[in-house]
Design an enzyme around this catalytic site. Structure first.
Site, short mmCIF file in Angstrom:
data_model
loop_
_atom_site.label_atom_id
_atom_site.label_comp_id
_atom_site.label_asym_id
_atom_site.label_seq_id
_atom_site.Cartn_x
_atom_site.Cartn_y
_atom_site.Cartn_z
N ASP A 1 0.84 -1.20 0.00
CA ASP A 1 0.00 0.00 0.00
C ASP A 1 0.88 1.25 0.00
O ASP A 1 1.51 1.57 1.00
CB ASP A 1 -0.90 0.01 1.25
CG ASP A 1 -1.82 1.22 1.26
OD1 ASP A 1 -2.87 1.15 0.60
OD2 ASP A 1 -1.47 2.23 1.88
N HIS B 1 -7.49 9.46 -1.95
CA HIS B 1 -6.86 9.46 -0.63
C HIS B 1 -7.74 10.08 0.46
O HIS B 1 -7.85 9.55 1.58
CB HIS B 1 -5.51 10.19 -0.72
CG HIS B 1 -4.48 9.70 0.25
ND1 HIS B 1 -3.15 9.58 -0.05
CD2 HIS B 1 -4.59 9.30 1.55
CE1 HIS B 1 -2.48 9.13 1.01
NE2 HIS B 1 -3.35 8.96 1.99
N LYS C 1 -2.57 5.88 -4.46
CA LYS C 1 -3.69 6.80 -4.20
C LYS C 1 -3.44 8.15 -4.85
O LYS C 1 -2.29 8.58 -4.97
CB LYS C 1 -3.86 7.02 -2.67
CG LYS C 1 -3.77 5.74 -1.86
CD LYS C 1 -3.99 5.96 -0.36
CE LYS C 1 -3.68 4.70 0.42
NZ LYS C 1 -2.25 4.54 0.77
N TYR D 1 3.19 9.66 -0.42
CA TYR D 1 4.30 9.07 0.37
C TYR D 1 5.66 9.28 -0.29
O TYR D 1 6.70 9.05 0.35
CB TYR D 1 4.08 7.55 0.58
CG TYR D 1 2.78 7.15 1.24
CD1 TYR D 1 1.95 8.10 1.84
CD2 TYR D 1 2.36 5.83 1.26
CE1 TYR D 1 0.75 7.73 2.43
CE2 TYR D 1 1.17 5.46 1.85
CZ TYR D 1 0.36 6.42 2.42
OH TYR D 1 -0.84 6.04 3.01
P1 NAD Z 1 0.58 1.41 11.97
O1 NAD Z 1 -0.49 1.33 12.97
O2 NAD Z 1 0.71 0.36 10.92
O3 NAD Z 1 1.93 1.55 12.78
C1 NAD Z 1 3.19 1.44 12.19
C2 NAD Z 1 4.26 1.61 13.24
O4 NAD Z 1 4.04 0.67 14.31
C3 NAD Z 1 5.66 1.31 12.70
O5 NAD Z 1 6.23 2.47 12.17
C4 NAD Z 1 6.38 0.81 13.95
O6 NAD Z 1 6.85 1.91 14.68
C5 NAD Z 1 5.28 0.13 14.74
N1 NAD Z 1 5.25 -1.33 14.52
C6 NAD Z 1 4.95 -2.01 13.37
N2 NAD Z 1 4.96 -3.34 13.58
C7 NAD Z 1 5.31 -3.52 14.87
C8 NAD Z 1 5.47 -4.67 15.68
N3 NAD Z 1 5.28 -5.89 15.20
N4 NAD Z 1 5.82 -4.48 16.97
C9 NAD Z 1 6.00 -3.24 17.49
N5 NAD Z 1 5.84 -2.12 16.77
C10 NAD Z 1 5.48 -2.25 15.48
O7 NAD Z 1 0.42 2.87 11.29
P2 NAD Z 1 0.48 3.50 9.84
O8 NAD Z 1 1.81 3.31 9.19
O9 NAD Z 1 0.02 4.89 9.98
O10 NAD Z 1 -0.62 2.70 9.02
C11 NAD Z 1 -0.34 1.58 8.20
C12 NAD Z 1 -0.43 1.94 6.73
O11 NAD Z 1 -1.71 2.45 6.42
C13 NAD Z 1 0.51 3.05 6.28
O12 NAD Z 1 1.85 2.65 6.16
C14 NAD Z 1 -0.13 3.45 4.98
O13 NAD Z 1 0.20 2.53 3.96
C15 NAD Z 1 -1.61 3.37 5.35
N6 NAD Z 1 -2.17 4.68 5.78
C16 NAD Z 1 -3.17 5.23 5.03
C17 NAD Z 1 -3.71 6.44 5.40
C18 NAD Z 1 -4.81 7.03 4.57
O14 NAD Z 1 -5.16 8.19 4.78
N7 NAD Z 1 -5.37 6.30 3.64
C19 NAD Z 1 -3.25 7.13 6.52
C20 NAD Z 1 -2.24 6.55 7.28
C21 NAD Z 1 -1.72 5.32 6.91
#
Ligand code: NAD
Length: 276
Positions: free
Chosen positions: A49, A112, A79, A54
Site C-alpha cells: 500500500d 486518498h 492513491k 508518500y
Molecule cells: P501502523 O499502525 O501500521 O503503525 C506502524 C508503526 O508501528 C511502525 O512504524 C512501527 O513503529 C510500529 N510497529 C509495526 N509493527 C510492529 C510490531 N510488530 N511491533 C512493534 N511495533 C510495530 O500505522 P500506519 O503506518 O500509519 O498505518 C499503516 C499503513 O496504512 C501506512 O503505512 C499506509 O500505507 C496506510 N495509511 C493510510 C492512510 C490514509 O489516509 N489512507 C493514513 C495513514 C496510513
C-alpha cells in the site's frame, strides 16, 4: 477462518485482494522502502500500500522489479493526493504514479481523502481508468457514510474498497456495517495505533492468553471483522511478526473485549475537517 498469508478476499468485481499487505507511509524513498518491500515480498506478502503523497512509489517499483515476483501475483495499491484531484488532474496523476512505479497497471487506485468539491470529478476519472483496464479495482479512503452515499448517487461503478483509520480505539461499527451491506471492502490503516495501544491491559492479557504479540492480536482482530489490514514496518523481524497472524483465531468474546475499547479516538484527521 482466514488461514494463510495467501488468503484473499473477493472484491465486488471479482478481483481478489490479500487480507494482509505492507503499508509504506513514512518509509523513506530509496534504500529504506526498497529493503522493506523486498523483505515483505520475500517472506510472502503480496500486497503493498503506497500513495503519491508518500513519495516512495519509485522505491516500491524498484523493489518489485528486484524481488523477481511475478507481476500477476502482486496486489499494488496507490492513491491520488488531494491537490491532484479533478478529472484531468487525476488522469495525469495516475500516469505519474504508474511511471514512478514503472508498472503497466495498478491493482487498486484510491481517492486518498474526500476533497468535497473535487471527489465526484475524480471519481469520473477513476471510472474511465477502470473501464480502460488501467486499474483492476477502484476505491476511496477516509470516506464517511455520507461521502459514500453521495458518491454512489452519481457513480456508474461503486467503490470496491474504503480504506479508513480503524483500531480498537476507533471501532467504526456503523461504517463497517454500511460497507458490508454495499459490498465495499473495508481496509484498516493505522491498525497498530503505531504501538500506542500495545500496553493496554486488555491487549496485554490477550497477548498472554494466545501467546502472540500485541501487534499480532490487533491484526488478527481486523481479520475477525473481515477487514483488510496493512500494518507498516521497515524492520525485518516486525514485518515477519506481522505476517504470523494466520495460525490462530480470536474467540468471539475476545473480539468483543477489543471492540469495547472504542473511544472514537482518532490519531489522524477527521475526514469532514480536512484542510490539506
Ligand atoms: P501502523 O499502525 O501500521 O503503525 C506502524 C508503526 O508501528 C511502525 O512504524 C512501527 O513503529 C510500529 N510497529 C509495526 N509493527 C510492529 C510490531 N510488530 N511491533 C512493534 N511495533 C510495530 O500505522 P500506519 O503506518 O500509519 O498505518 C499503516 C499503513 O496504512 C501506512 O503505512 C499506509 O500505507 C496506510 N495509511 C493510510 C492512510 C490514509 O489516509 N489512507 C493514513 C495513514 C496510513
Amino acid at each position: 477462518m482466514i488461514h494463510s498469508l495467501e488468503s484473499k478476499v473477493k472484491l465486488s468485481n471479482g478481483v481478489e485482494m490479500p487480507w494482509l499487505g505492507l503499508g509504506v507511509y513514512k518509509a523513506e524513498q530509496g534504500e529504506e522502502v526498497i529493503t522493506a518491500v523486498k523483505t515483505a515480498l520475500e517472506v510472502g506478502y503480496r500486497s503493498i500500500d503506497t500513495a503519491s503523497f508518500y513519495q516512495n512509489e519509485e522505491g516500491v517499483g524498484q523493489a518489485i522489479k528486484e524481488s523477481g515476483v511475478l507481476r500477476e501475483e502482486l496486489f499494488i495499491t496507490t492513491k491520488v493526493w488531494n491537490d491532484e484531484q479533478g478529472y484531468d488532474n487525476t488522469l495525469k496523476a495516475f500516469e505519474r504514479s504508474l511511471r514512478k512505479l514503472d508498472l503497466d497497471y495498478v491493482d487498486l487506485y484510491l481517492i486518498h481523502w474526500p476533497v468535497v468539491e473535487k471527489y465526484k470529478e475524480t471519481w469520473r476519472a477513476f471510472e474511465a481508468l477502470y473501464r480502460d483496464g488501467r486499474v483492476r479495482a477502484i476505491g476511496v479512503s477516509n470516506f464517511h457514510i455520507h461521502h459514500l452515499e453521495d458518491l454512489m448517487n452519481m457513480s456508474e461503478v461503486n467503490p470496491m474498497v474504503n480504506q479508513v483509520e480503524f483500531h480498537p480505539y476507533l471501532v467504526q461499527t456503523k461504517l463497517l456495517a454500511f460497507c458490508q451491506e454495499h459490498d465495499i471492502q473495508l481496509e484498516a490503516w493505522r491498525p497498530l495505533t503505531k504501538g500506542d495501544i500495545f500496553d493496554h491491559p486488555v491487549v496485554q492479557a490477550l497477548a498472554e492468553k494466545y501467546e502472540k504479540s500485541p501487534a499480532q492480536i490487533l491484526l488478527r482482530w481486523n481479520l475477525e471483522h473481515r477487514i483488510v489490514t496493512i500494518p507498516k514496518s521497515v524492520t525485518r523481524s516486525r514485518i515477519i511478526e506481522n505476517s504470523q497472524i494466520f495460525d490462530f483465531s480470536l474467540r468471539t468474546e475476545d473480539v468483543a473485549k477489543l471492540d469495547a475499547l472504542n473511544e472514537n479516538r482518532r490519531y489522524g484527521p477527521e475526514p469532514d475537517e480536512i484542510d490539506f
